[in-house]
Scaffold this motif. Structure first.
Motif, PDB file in Angstrom:
ATOM      1  N   ARG A 158      47.354  18.545  35.096  1.00 37.46           N
ATOM      2  CA  ARG A 158      47.958  17.410  35.948  1.00 37.46           C
ATOM      3  C   ARG A 158      46.932  16.829  36.772  1.00 37.46           C
ATOM      4  O   ARG A 158      47.023  15.780  37.071  1.00 37.46           O
ATOM      5  CB  ARG A 158      49.222  17.894  36.688  1.00 37.46           C
ATOM      6  CG  ARG A 158      50.436  18.291  35.954  1.00 37.46           C
ATOM      7  CD  ARG A 158      51.715  18.697  36.955  1.00 37.46           C
ATOM      8  NE  ARG A 158      52.661  19.269  35.892  1.00 37.46           N
ATOM      9  CZ  ARG A 158      53.653  18.142  35.541  1.00 37.46           C
ATOM     10  NH1 ARG A 158      53.743  16.992  35.791  1.00 37.46           N
ATOM     11  NH2 ARG A 158      54.715  18.541  34.921  1.00 37.46           N
ATOM     12  N   LEU A 159      46.190  17.448  37.441  1.00 36.63           N
ATOM     13  CA  LEU A 159      45.043  16.924  38.266  1.00 36.63           C
ATOM     14  C   LEU A 159      44.038  15.913  37.593  1.00 36.63           C
ATOM     15  O   LEU A 159      43.744  14.964  37.884  1.00 36.63           O
ATOM     16  CB  LEU A 159      44.279  18.090  38.962  1.00 36.63           C
ATOM     17  CG  LEU A 159      44.904  18.798  40.119  1.00 36.63           C
ATOM     18  CD1 LEU A 159      44.113  20.005  40.254  1.00 36.63           C
ATOM     19  CD2 LEU A 159      45.073  17.800  41.443  1.00 36.63           C
ATOM     20  N   VAL A 160      43.777  16.435  36.359  1.00 32.93           N
ATOM     21  CA  VAL A 160      42.800  15.724  35.422  1.00 32.93           C
ATOM     22  C   VAL A 160      43.681  14.394  35.199  1.00 32.93           C
ATOM     23  O   VAL A 160      42.968  13.285  35.059  1.00 32.93           O
ATOM     24  CB  VAL A 160      42.342  16.497  34.137  1.00 32.93           C
ATOM     25  CG1 VAL A 160      41.703  15.492  33.299  1.00 32.93           C
ATOM     26  CG2 VAL A 160      41.735  17.662  34.493  1.00 32.93           C
ATOM     27  N   ASP A 161      44.834  14.402  34.422  1.00 32.98           N
ATOM     28  CA  ASP A 161      45.630  13.447  34.208  1.00 32.98           C
ATOM     29  C   ASP A 161      45.793  12.596  35.461  1.00 32.98           C
ATOM     30  O   ASP A 161      45.935  11.234  35.308  1.00 32.98           O
ATOM     31  CB  ASP A 161      47.092  13.814  33.820  1.00 32.98           C
ATOM     32  CG  ASP A 161      47.021  14.405  32.446  1.00 32.98           C
ATOM     33  OD1 ASP A 161      45.915  14.324  31.721  1.00 32.98           O
ATOM     34  OD2 ASP A 161      47.964  15.084  32.147  1.00 32.98           O
ATOM     35  N   ALA A 162      46.049  12.845  36.571  1.00 32.26           N
ATOM     36  CA  ALA A 162      46.315  12.090  37.933  1.00 32.26           C
ATOM     37  C   ALA A 162      45.031  11.342  38.151  1.00 32.26           C
ATOM     38  O   ALA A 162      45.112   9.957  38.476  1.00 32.26           O
ATOM     39  CB  ALA A 162      46.473  13.046  38.900  1.00 32.26           C
ATOM     40  N   TRP A 163      43.552  11.872  37.920  1.00 29.32           N
ATOM     41  CA  TRP A 163      42.439  11.220  38.213  1.00 29.32           C
ATOM     42  C   TRP A 163      42.408  10.108  37.252  1.00 29.32           C
ATOM     43  O   TRP A 163      41.869   9.095  37.435  1.00 29.32           O
ATOM     44  CB  TRP A 163      41.146  11.957  38.132  1.00 29.32           C
ATOM     45  CG  TRP A 163      41.301  13.232  39.234  1.00 29.32           C
ATOM     46  CD1 TRP A 163      41.056  14.558  39.269  1.00 29.32           C
ATOM     47  CD2 TRP A 163      41.007  12.631  40.599  1.00 29.32           C
ATOM     48  NE1 TRP A 163      40.817  14.771  40.563  1.00 29.32           N
ATOM     49  CE2 TRP A 163      40.703  13.812  41.547  1.00 29.32           C
ATOM     50  CE3 TRP A 163      40.651  11.298  41.376  1.00 29.32           C
ATOM     51  CZ2 TRP A 163      40.435  13.836  42.802  1.00 29.32           C
ATOM     52  CZ3 TRP A 163      40.737  11.377  42.981  1.00 29.32           C
ATOM     53  CH2 TRP A 163      40.537  12.515  43.377  1.00 29.32           C
ATOM     54  N   ALA A 363      54.394  25.586  46.798  1.00 34.17           N
ATOM     55  CA  ALA A 363      54.751  24.901  45.833  1.00 34.17           C
ATOM     56  C   ALA A 363      53.998  23.478  45.619  1.00 34.17           C
ATOM     57  O   ALA A 363      53.841  22.743  46.805  1.00 34.17           O
ATOM     58  CB  ALA A 363      56.083  24.434  45.810  1.00 34.17           C
ATOM     59  N   TRP A 364      53.086  23.141  44.611  1.00 35.10           N
ATOM     60  CA  TRP A 364      52.436  22.196  44.475  1.00 35.10           C
ATOM     61  C   TRP A 364      52.927  20.977  43.737  1.00 35.10           C
ATOM     62  O   TRP A 364      53.748  20.996  43.053  1.00 35.10           O
ATOM     63  CB  TRP A 364      51.071  22.447  43.740  1.00 35.10           C
ATOM     64  CG  TRP A 364      50.245  23.646  44.418  1.00 35.10           C
ATOM     65  CD1 TRP A 364      50.187  25.040  44.134  1.00 35.10           C
ATOM     66  CD2 TRP A 364      49.148  23.304  45.432  1.00 35.10           C
ATOM     67  NE1 TRP A 364      49.365  25.310  45.193  1.00 35.10           N
ATOM     68  CE2 TRP A 364      48.790  24.364  45.824  1.00 35.10           C
ATOM     69  CE3 TRP A 364      48.749  22.300  45.979  1.00 35.10           C
ATOM     70  CZ2 TRP A 364      47.803  24.486  46.877  1.00 35.10           C
ATOM     71  CZ3 TRP A 364      47.652  22.227  46.782  1.00 35.10           C
ATOM     72  CH2 TRP A 364      47.028  23.635  47.335  1.00 35.10           C
ATOM     73  N   VAL A 365      52.534  19.769  44.352  1.00 30.40           N
ATOM     74  CA  VAL A 365      52.992  18.557  43.873  1.00 30.40           C
ATOM     75  C   VAL A 365      51.550  17.589  43.461  1.00 30.40           C
ATOM     76  O   VAL A 365      50.761  17.585  44.298  1.00 30.40           O
ATOM     77  CB  VAL A 365      53.633  17.519  45.009  1.00 30.40           C
ATOM     78  CG1 VAL A 365      53.831  16.187  44.446  1.00 30.40           C
ATOM     79  CG2 VAL A 365      54.950  18.322  45.301  1.00 30.40           C
ATOM     80  N   VAL A 366      51.533  17.131  42.346  1.00 29.26           N
ATOM     81  CA  VAL A 366      50.391  16.194  41.999  1.00 29.26           C
ATOM     82  C   VAL A 366      50.963  15.266  41.439  1.00 29.26           C
ATOM     83  O   VAL A 366      51.928  15.097  40.654  1.00 29.26           O
ATOM     84  CB  VAL A 366      49.565  17.099  40.725  1.00 29.26           C
ATOM     85  CG1 VAL A 366      48.556  16.206  40.143  1.00 29.26           C
ATOM     86  CG2 VAL A 366      49.151  18.325  41.228  1.00 29.26           C
ATOM     87  N   ASP A 367      50.503  13.822  41.826  1.00 26.90           N
ATOM     88  CA  ASP A 367      50.812  12.657  41.615  1.00 26.90           C
ATOM     89  C   ASP A 367      52.345  12.399  41.587  1.00 26.90           C
ATOM     90  O   ASP A 367      52.882  11.995  40.815  1.00 26.90           O
ATOM     91  CB  ASP A 367      50.169  12.328  40.297  1.00 26.90           C
ATOM     92  CG  ASP A 367      50.194  10.775  39.962  1.00 26.90           C
ATOM     93  OD1 ASP A 367      50.525   9.972  41.048  1.00 26.90           O
ATOM     94  OD2 ASP A 367      49.906  10.280  38.730  1.00 26.90           O
ATOM     95  N   GLY A 368      53.048  13.125  42.772  1.00 25.24           N
ATOM     96  CA  GLY A 368      54.362  13.015  43.031  1.00 25.24           C
ATOM     97  C   GLY A 368      55.375  13.900  42.077  1.00 25.24           C
ATOM     98  O   GLY A 368      56.646  13.785  42.228  1.00 25.24           O
TER      99      GLY A 368
END
Length: 395
Positions: A158-163, A363-368
């Motif tokens: 998800r981090l890679v996709d968010a960037w 609990a983590w949130v990535v790009d919402g």
């Protein structure tokens, strides 16, 4: 939700260090070194539990955005301790242009015991750490110890996709810098920044890194520069906004702030509107907007109110981190003197006790979107810098 014990892997310390966790041990006040990464136990969840928690996290994130909108619309910045008109203007403009500004991640801290509804303790949406251990070492631990099992952990992808999705929001001309403070002796900030830099590179971004203390100011051009005097157009900073707008370069930060639309020269990630979510006053605003919500705890800014004679309460400095300044006031305790700084008064909800260990879920949130889980244990009611990180698995 269940805690189970297990024998640590041989040479576990070297293993997790190679996977990016550079401080698997914590030095305690008695000068002893004890595991921070603790794989002598782990937590088990059912798939249904995790799916329910994912829904809770995304609902809470939406509620927090609604609370931020309310703070801006009602001009309640003073409740957050934000009184500088220039900072208010910068946060307001960042919120107005939020669709034009990259925003990557955040971490909810939740009280959850596997029985009742999860309760929000706080939201760190500006400079959250404990990311590396949640994303990498615990995933590899699961693959080795429980092959074929699953884990609430899509952080890396998800981090890679968010960037990748947000790359178009970055200004052209130069790399995306990743900055940490060199004052961090443990190396946690550097480790977190290095990992985020890696995910950005995997998304195809050109990157560089720098210590916050090494960022320079070019008086002739009126721009921030790196060690080689190159203009810095975009910076991911693991450095709180409340420091950035009060340190010696605060005026230059505000003068050159890029809030989207090409209105400045330096774009900072996370954006300035994240100041609305990482402030403990948010907890009180949420309770005003959603009174009685099953995933919130009563919270106030003007005092403990009924909490003083009821279930007890916790005072939290508006900008405290890692338990700093948090004070627990249990039912029947003598009246506490008023705090020396603005605080949020939140109902005391003691962290659940698993075999003598107090547990908080990160609990983590990535790009919402909900993206993963990290678990920390502590000996007391306050999760502080001596907490331990334990892996989890879905069975």
């Amino acid at each position: 939700m269940e805690r189970r014990t297990i024998a640590p892997r041989p040479d576990w310390q070297r293993t997790v260090e190679e996977q990016g966790l550079i401080y698997p041990l914590t030095r305690h006040p008695d000068d002893s070194l004890r595991p921070y990464w603790d794989e002598s136990a782990y937590y088990v969840f059912s798939l249904e539990e995790i799916e329910a928690l994912e829904e809770v996290v995304e609902e809470l994130h939406h509620m927090c955005l609604e609370a931020a909108a309310h703070i801006v619309a009602a001009d309640r910045f003073a409740d957050l301790g934000i009184t500088d008109p220039r900072v208010v203007a910068a946060v307001t403009e960042a919120w107005r242009r939020r669709s034009e500004l990259p925003s990557v991640y955040g971490r909810f801290d939740l009280r959850h015991d596997g029985r009742g509804p999860a309760k929000l303790l706080e939201y760190n949406a500006d400079t959250p750490t404990s990311l590396v251990e949640a994303a990498s070492p615990q995933w590899f631990w699961m693959e080795e110890r429980f092959p074929g099992a699953d884990q609430w952990n899509s952080l890396h992808e998800r981090l890679v996709d968010a960037w990748r999705r947000q790359s178009a929001l970055l200004p052209p001309g130069g790399p995306l810098y990743f900055a940490h403070s060199s004052a961090d002796e443990a190396g946690e900030d550097l480790m977190t920044v290095a990992y985020l830099k890696e995910t950005a590179e995997q998304a195809g971004l050109a990157t560089d890194w720098i210590a916050m203390e090494d960022i320079g100011w070019d008086r002739l051009s009126g721009r921030f520069v790196d060690r080689r005097l190159r203009f810095m157009r975009s910076v991911f900073k693991l450095y709180p906004w409340e420091w950035l707008v009060t340190d010696r370069f605060a005026g230059q930060v505000l003068d050159t702030l890029d809030n989207g639309g090409g209105t400045g020269t330096t774009l900072w990630i996370e954006p300035a509107w994240k100041m609305l979510l990482s402030n403990k006053a948010l907890l009180a605003v949420l309770w005003e907007l959603y009174p009685g919500h099953p995933h919130l705890l009563p919270a106030y800014l003007d005092g403990p109110r009924e909490l003083a004679t009821g279930p007890g309460y916790v005072t939290k400095p508006l900008l405290g981190r890692e338990g700093a300044g948090v004070t627990v006031h249990e039912t029947g305790a003598p009246p506490a003197p008023p705090p020396e700084e603005p605080c949020c008064y939140q109902e005391l909800a003691p962290l659940p006790d698993f075999d003598g260990n107090r547990v908080v879920l990160g609990a983590w949130v990535v790009d919402g979107e909900a993206a993963g889980l990290g678990i920390r244990e502590s000996a007391g009611l306050v999760t502080d810098g001596y907490a331990r990180f334990l892996p989890h698995v879905i069975l």
